[in-house]
Design a protein around this motif. Structure first.
Motif, PDB file in Angstrom:
ATOM      1  N   PRO A 340       0.825  -1.214   0.000  1.00 20.89           N
ATOM      2  CA  PRO A 340       0.000   0.000   0.000  1.00 20.89           C
ATOM      3  C   PRO A 340       0.855   1.258   0.000  1.00 20.89           C
ATOM      4  O   PRO A 340       1.962   1.279   0.533  1.00 20.89           O
ATOM      5  N   THR A 341       0.331   2.301  -0.593  1.00 18.02           N
ATOM      6  CA  THR A 341       1.028   3.582  -0.627  1.00 18.02           C
ATOM      7  C   THR A 341       0.912   4.276   0.728  1.00 18.02           C
ATOM      8  O   THR A 341       0.044   3.943   1.541  1.00 18.02           O
ATOM      9  N   PRO A 342       1.769   5.267   0.995  1.00 25.24           N
ATOM     10  CA  PRO A 342       1.659   6.002   2.262  1.00 25.24           C
ATOM     11  C   PRO A 342       0.289   6.643   2.466  1.00 25.24           C
ATOM     12  O   PRO A 342      -0.205   6.705   3.594  1.00 25.24           O
ATOM     13  N   SER A 343      -0.335   7.113   1.387  1.00 21.80           N
ATOM     14  CA  SER A 343      -1.655   7.727   1.529  1.00 21.80           C
ATOM     15  C   SER A 343      -2.693   6.705   1.968  1.00 21.80           C
ATOM     16  O   SER A 343      -3.622   7.029   2.716  1.00 21.80           O
ATOM     17  N   THR A 344      -2.529   5.450   1.522  1.00 19.75           N
ATOM     18  CA  THR A 344      -3.462   4.402   1.937  1.00 19.75           C
ATOM     19  C   THR A 344      -3.224   4.012   3.389  1.00 19.75           C
ATOM     20  O   THR A 344      -4.169   3.849   4.168  1.00 19.75           O
ATOM     21  N   ARG A 345      -1.958   3.858   3.769  1.00 24.15           N
ATOM     22  CA  ARG A 345      -1.649   3.462   5.144  1.00 24.15           C
ATOM     23  C   ARG A 345      -2.106   4.510   6.155  1.00 24.15           C
ATOM     24  O   ARG A 345      -2.504   4.178   7.269  1.00 24.15           O
ATOM     25  N   SER A 346      -2.027   5.772   5.793  1.00 27.31           N
ATOM     26  CA  SER A 346      -2.371   6.844   6.732  1.00 27.31           C
ATOM     27  C   SER A 346      -3.865   7.095   6.837  1.00 27.31           C
ATOM     28  O   SER A 346      -4.315   7.785   7.751  1.00 27.31           O
ATOM     29  N   GLY A 347      -4.654   6.544   5.918  1.00 30.58           N
ATOM     30  CA  GLY A 347      -6.089   6.809   5.920  1.00 30.58           C
ATOM     31  C   GLY A 347      -6.487   7.964   5.036  1.00 30.58           C
ATOM     32  O   GLY A 347      -7.668   8.309   4.958  1.00 30.58           O
ATOM     33  N   LEU A 348      -5.521   8.593   4.348  1.00 32.32           N
ATOM     34  CA  LEU A 348      -5.836   9.722   3.482  1.00 32.32           C
ATOM     35  C   LEU A 348      -6.680   9.289   2.287  1.00 32.32           C
ATOM     36  O   LEU A 348      -7.579  10.019   1.852  1.00 32.32           O
ATOM     37  N   THR A 349      -6.405   8.089   1.762  1.00 28.06           N
ATOM     38  CA  THR A 349      -7.196   7.582   0.638  1.00 28.06           C
ATOM     39  C   THR A 349      -8.653   7.398   1.043  1.00 28.06           C
ATOM     40  O   THR A 349      -9.576   7.728   0.289  1.00 28.06           O
ATOM     41  N   TYR A 350      -8.854   6.869   2.244  1.00 33.04           N
ATOM     42  CA  TYR A 350     -10.227   6.685   2.728  1.00 33.04           C
ATOM     43  C   TYR A 350     -10.947   8.028   2.849  1.00 33.04           C
ATOM     44  O   TYR A 350     -12.108   8.177   2.427  1.00 33.04           O
ATOM     45  N   LEU A 351     -10.279   9.043   3.393  1.00 37.93           N
ATOM     46  CA  LEU A 351     -10.897  10.362   3.528  1.00 37.93           C
ATOM     47  C   LEU A 351     -11.224  10.959   2.165  1.00 37.93           C
ATOM     48  O   LEU A 351     -12.258  11.609   1.992  1.00 37.93           O
ATOM     49  N   TYR A 352     -10.346  10.738   1.192  1.00 39.14           N
ATOM     50  CA  TYR A 352     -10.592  11.259  -0.149  1.00 39.14           C
ATOM     51  C   TYR A 352     -11.847  10.627  -0.749  1.00 39.14           C
ATOM     52  O   TYR A 352     -12.682  11.317  -1.357  1.00 39.14           O
ATOM     53  N   LYS A 353     -12.003   9.315  -0.591  1.00 40.96           N
ATOM     54  CA  LYS A 353     -13.181   8.640  -1.135  1.00 40.96           C
ATOM     55  C   LYS A 353     -14.455   9.089  -0.423  1.00 40.96           C
ATOM     56  O   LYS A 353     -15.509   9.245  -1.054  1.00 40.96           O
ATOM     57  N   GLU A 354     -14.358   9.302   0.885  1.00 46.51           N
ATOM     58  CA  GLU A 354     -15.524   9.796   1.615  1.00 46.51           C
ATOM     59  C   GLU A 354     -15.890  11.203   1.162  1.00 46.51           C
ATOM     60  O   GLU A 354     -17.070  11.564   1.091  1.00 46.51           O
ATOM     61  N   ALA A 355     -14.887  12.019   0.859  1.00 46.34           N
ATOM     62  CA  ALA A 355     -15.161  13.367   0.353  1.00 46.34           C
ATOM     63  C   ALA A 355     -15.854  13.302  -1.000  1.00 46.34           C
ATOM     64  O   ALA A 355     -16.769  14.090  -1.289  1.00 46.34           O
ATOM     65  N   GLN A 356     -15.439  12.354  -1.854  1.00 44.93           N
ATOM     66  CA  GLN A 356     -16.098  12.197  -3.144  1.00 44.93           C
ATOM     67  C   GLN A 356     -17.567  11.816  -2.973  1.00 44.93           C
ATOM     68  O   GLN A 356     -18.439  12.340  -3.668  1.00 44.93           O
ATOM     69  N   LYS A 357     -17.836  10.912  -2.037  1.00 44.73           N
ATOM     70  CA  LYS A 357     -19.218  10.503  -1.810  1.00 44.73           C
ATOM     71  C   LYS A 357     -20.081  11.674  -1.346  1.00 44.73           C
ATOM     72  O   LYS A 357     -21.262  11.754  -1.676  1.00 44.73           O
ATOM     73  N   ALA A 358     -19.494  12.566  -0.561  1.00 43.75           N
ATOM     74  CA  ALA A 358     -20.241  13.710  -0.032  1.00 43.75           C
ATOM     75  C   ALA A 358     -20.181  14.920  -0.951  1.00 43.75           C
ATOM     76  O   ALA A 358     -20.685  15.990  -0.589  1.00 43.75           O
ATOM     77  N   SER A 359     -19.570  14.763  -2.146  1.00 41.85           N
ATOM     78  CA  SER A 359     -19.403  15.879  -3.091  1.00 41.85           C
ATOM     79  C   SER A 359     -18.660  17.040  -2.442  1.00 41.85           C
ATOM     80  O   SER A 359     -19.029  18.209  -2.589  1.00 41.85           O
ATOM     81  N   LYS A 360     -17.605  16.701  -1.713  1.00 41.11           N
ATOM     82  CA  LYS A 360     -16.771  17.698  -1.061  1.00 41.11           C
ATOM     83  C   LYS A 360     -15.332  17.556  -1.526  1.00 41.11           C
ATOM     84  O   LYS A 360     -14.916  16.492  -2.003  1.00 41.11           O
ATOM     85  N   LEU A 361     -14.576  18.628  -1.379  1.00 42.05           N
ATOM     86  CA  LEU A 361     -13.145  18.586  -1.627  1.00 42.05           C
ATOM     87  C   LEU A 361     -12.414  18.288  -0.326  1.00 42.05           C
ATOM     88  O   LEU A 361     -12.806  18.775   0.742  1.00 42.05           O
ATOM     89  N   LEU A 362     -11.352  17.497  -0.411  1.00 40.46           N
ATOM     90  CA  LEU A 362     -10.523  17.212   0.756  1.00 40.46           C
ATOM     91  C   LEU A 362      -9.464  18.311   0.843  1.00 40.46           C
ATOM     92  O   LEU A 362      -8.383  18.224   0.252  1.00 40.46           O
ATOM     93  N   ILE A 363      -9.798  19.377   1.582  1.00 46.39           N
ATOM     94  CA  ILE A 363      -8.962  20.573   1.652  1.00 46.39           C
ATOM     95  C   ILE A 363      -7.808  20.348   2.628  1.00 46.39           C
ATOM     96  O   ILE A 363      -8.005  19.874   3.753  1.00 46.39           O
ATOM     97  N   VAL A 364      -6.599  20.692   2.197  1.00 45.49           N
ATOM     98  CA  VAL A 364      -5.420  20.657   3.070  1.00 45.49           C
ATOM     99  C   VAL A 364      -5.279  22.034   3.710  1.00 45.49           C
ATOM    100  O   VAL A 364      -5.072  23.035   3.015  1.00 45.49           O
ATOM    101  N   SER A 365      -5.398  22.087   5.024  1.00 41.13           N
ATOM    102  CA  SER A 365      -5.330  23.373   5.727  1.00 41.13           C
ATOM    103  C   SER A 365      -3.956  23.661   6.310  1.00 41.13           C
ATOM    104  O   SER A 365      -3.571  24.825   6.448  1.00 41.13           O
ATOM    105  N   ARG A 366      -3.195  22.618   6.652  1.00 43.57           N
ATOM    106  CA  ARG A 366      -1.863  22.813   7.236  1.00 43.57           C
ATOM    107  C   ARG A 366      -0.930  21.722   6.730  1.00 43.57           C
ATOM    108  O   ARG A 366      -1.347  20.573   6.524  1.00 43.57           O
ATOM    109  N   VAL A 367       0.324  22.087   6.587  1.00 47.76           N
ATOM    110  CA  VAL A 367       1.395  21.142   6.283  1.00 47.76           C
ATOM    111  C   VAL A 367       2.471  21.350   7.338  1.00 47.76           C
ATOM    112  O   VAL A 367       3.020  22.452   7.461  1.00 47.76           O
ATOM    113  N   SER A 368       2.741  20.306   8.104  1.00 45.50           N
ATOM    114  CA  SER A 368       3.683  20.405   9.234  1.00 45.50           C
ATOM    115  C   SER A 368       3.281  21.542  10.166  1.00 45.50           C
ATOM    116  O   SER A 368       4.112  22.351  10.602  1.00 45.50           O
ATOM    117  N   ASN A 369       1.979  21.625  10.460  1.00 42.06           N
ATOM    118  CA  ASN A 369       1.387  22.612  11.373  1.00 42.06           C
ATOM    119  C   ASN A 369       1.419  24.038  10.832  1.00 42.06           C
ATOM    120  O   ASN A 369       1.033  24.972  11.542  1.00 42.06           O
TER     121      ASN A 369
END
Length: 494
Positions: A340-369
């Motif tokens: 699995p890719t790092p995005s899959t292991r971290s759960g980011l892939t799951y969040l992206y798919k859930e955002a697609q189902k809800a017709s939302k964008l998975l917005i990145v608000s912070r990188v390294s705080n």
């Protein structure tokens, strides 16, 4: 003989009058009484063991050298002289013995201090040793008045209430510890806002649109962000004054000293001016700050890296409104040789798919705080936001250095935080709950797309392939906008 009798009768009358004036019934018996100047900070202020207004002073002992019993010569004047002399000799310890009623005696151990609030000649008062907030002074009263005051507790309470004043002060506060321990992101606030400067109405930047135009642009930015699938809600909007130096012709309105009639002209202008004491024209720019919040708060996702990772497994893009979001992910399977890719292991892939189902964008608000959200709109209308290319390079360097990546994303459904929702891989670690929100009605009904939202100007990121880092250049227009060249790279993944 008649004259002698008349003279004798007159002398008898004067003698009787003189005798009557010296009788106890008509002579005023003056005593030294206690006056409470400042109440106790303790709960026993009205305890019977505390000195109260109207108590009759029977004896004063100053230090170890002087004891003065009643009656006191010259009353308060003599006592003030005695206190002043003792204070100058540094003999400030004093023991006061008072009488309440006919046979009740109370004592107070205090020190002599100046009464700073006294007017005229410098006066002195007594400060309690047990409670420094409790101070008393002296006054001349008749014994009858003292007994009347002593018998009326309500009078003493009303007097104290009338004299009581609330006090304020400064207290220390452990800011650094609170910001480290209580903030979801240490030393970084959860308040999100966009500052919009008034738009210049001419190319030279000498004239600006009014305040209503700036408010309308703030409303349009919020509505467009929500329509594109950014899960944010309106919190508040306010004007913000910024000072600048201008020429007299630039200001839409001016303020003259001492003229309140000019204030009515400033209701809807975005730039007004006034002249300071040195003749310099000062301009006040009325910007608009829009406060917003993610609908379900912010969620922290930690991406841990391994030496076998060739890609992070996701691509990032930017919306027209300046938000960075996850535009696509690699849907890998553990059965593959690469794992699995790092995005899959971290759960980011799951969040992206859930955002697609809800017709939302998975917005990145912070990188390294560090916040990567749009934060200002210039007077030309350009949105100041973060560059996706430099962000792609930073993420690639994280992968090569095998340093974990901490991303914060906007959440549209608080239930996504639960462990069962994240799947069999690592779950996001922390969440910051959103503040209470206040709804703002949109100007018209907005229909969200049924499928995954596709912003019109993605500015997709192109990053490294395998282990090679491709350094991409950024073409900037001024300091508030970005232009991107059409890079011919074989993949969009990081």
């Amino acid at each position: 003989m008649l004259k002698s009798r008349s003279k004798r009768m007159t002398m008898d009358r004067l003698s009787a009058s003189s005798t009557g004036s010296n009788s106890p019934e008509t002579k005023s018996n003056m005593v030294l009484a206690i006056e409470c100047l400042k109440g106790s900070s303790k709960a026993d202020e009205w305890n019977q063991n505390m000195l109260q207004t109207g108590d009759i002073v029977e004896e004063l002992k100053i230090g170890n050298y002087l004891c003065v019993p009643s009656p006191f010569k010259s009353g308060t004047t003599g006592i003030q002289k005695l206190l002043r002399e003792s204070y100058k000799r540094n003999e400030t310890s004093i023991h006061v013995r008072v009488r309440r009623g006919q046979d009740e005696f109370i004592q107070l151990l205090a020190c002599i201090v100046p009464n700073e609030s006294s007017s005229g000649r410098k006066q002195y008062m007594l400060k309690s040793i047990d409670d420094p907030n409790y101070t008393v002074g002296f006054s001349d009263r008749t014994e009858e008045d003292c007994l009347a005051v002593q018998g009326s507790k309500s009078f003493r309470v009303e007097t104290a209430l009338r004299r009581a004043k609330l006090q304020d002060g400064y207290v220390g506060y452990p800011w650094e510890k609170k910001m480290q321990d209580l903030m979801p992101v240490a030393n970084s606030s959860c308040f999100l806002s966009l500052l919009l400067l008034p738009k210049a109405s001419d190319s030279g930047g000498a004239q600006y649109n009014d305040l209503e135009d700036t408010l309308s642009r703030a409303n349009a930015w919020l509505a467009a962000s929500q329509a594109h699938g950014v899960p944010i809600v309106f919190l508040n909007i306010q004007t913000e004054s910024l000072l600048t130096k201008i020429s007299g012709e630039t200001a839409s309105a001016t303020v003259n000293a001492g003229s309140l009639s000019d204030l009515s002209n400033l209701a809807n202008v975005s730039l007004y001016g006034f002249e300071d004491y040195h003749g310099v024209d000062i301009g006040v720019v009325r910007a608009v700050r829009l406060w917003y919040a993610p609908f379900g708060g912010e969620l922290a996702v930690e991406i841990k890296l391994q030496e076998t990772d060739l890609k992070l497994g996701f691509a990032i893009s930017r919306t027209d409104e300046g938000f960075i979001y996850i535009s696509s992910v690699i849907d890998s399977d553990e059965k593959e040789d690469a794992g699995p890719t790092p995005s899959t292991r971290s759960g980011l892939t799951y969040l992206y798919k859930e955002a697609q189902k809800a017709s939302k964008l998975l917005i990145v608000s912070r990188v390294s705080n560090e916040k990567v959200l749009p934060w200002m709109v210039s007077s030309t209308g350009a949105i100041r936001c973060y560059d996706t290319i430099s962000l792609s390079q930073k993420l690639s360097l994280h992968r090569h250095a095998l340093r974990p990546i901490l991303l914060h994303v906007f959440v549209w459904d608080p239930s996504l935080v639960s462990v069962s929702k994240i799947g069999k891989y690592n779950k996001p670690v922390t969440t910051a709950a959103p503040p209470p929100v206040m709804a703002i009605p949109p100007p018209q009904e907005i229909h969200l797309p049924q499928g995954p939202p596709q912003p019109t100007n993605d500015n997709k990121v192109h990053a490294e392939v395998a282990s090679d880092v491709k350094v991409l250049q950024r073409d900037t227009a001024g300091e508030v906008s970005f232009r991107f060249n059409d890079f011919s790279v074989s993949t969009n993944w990081v």
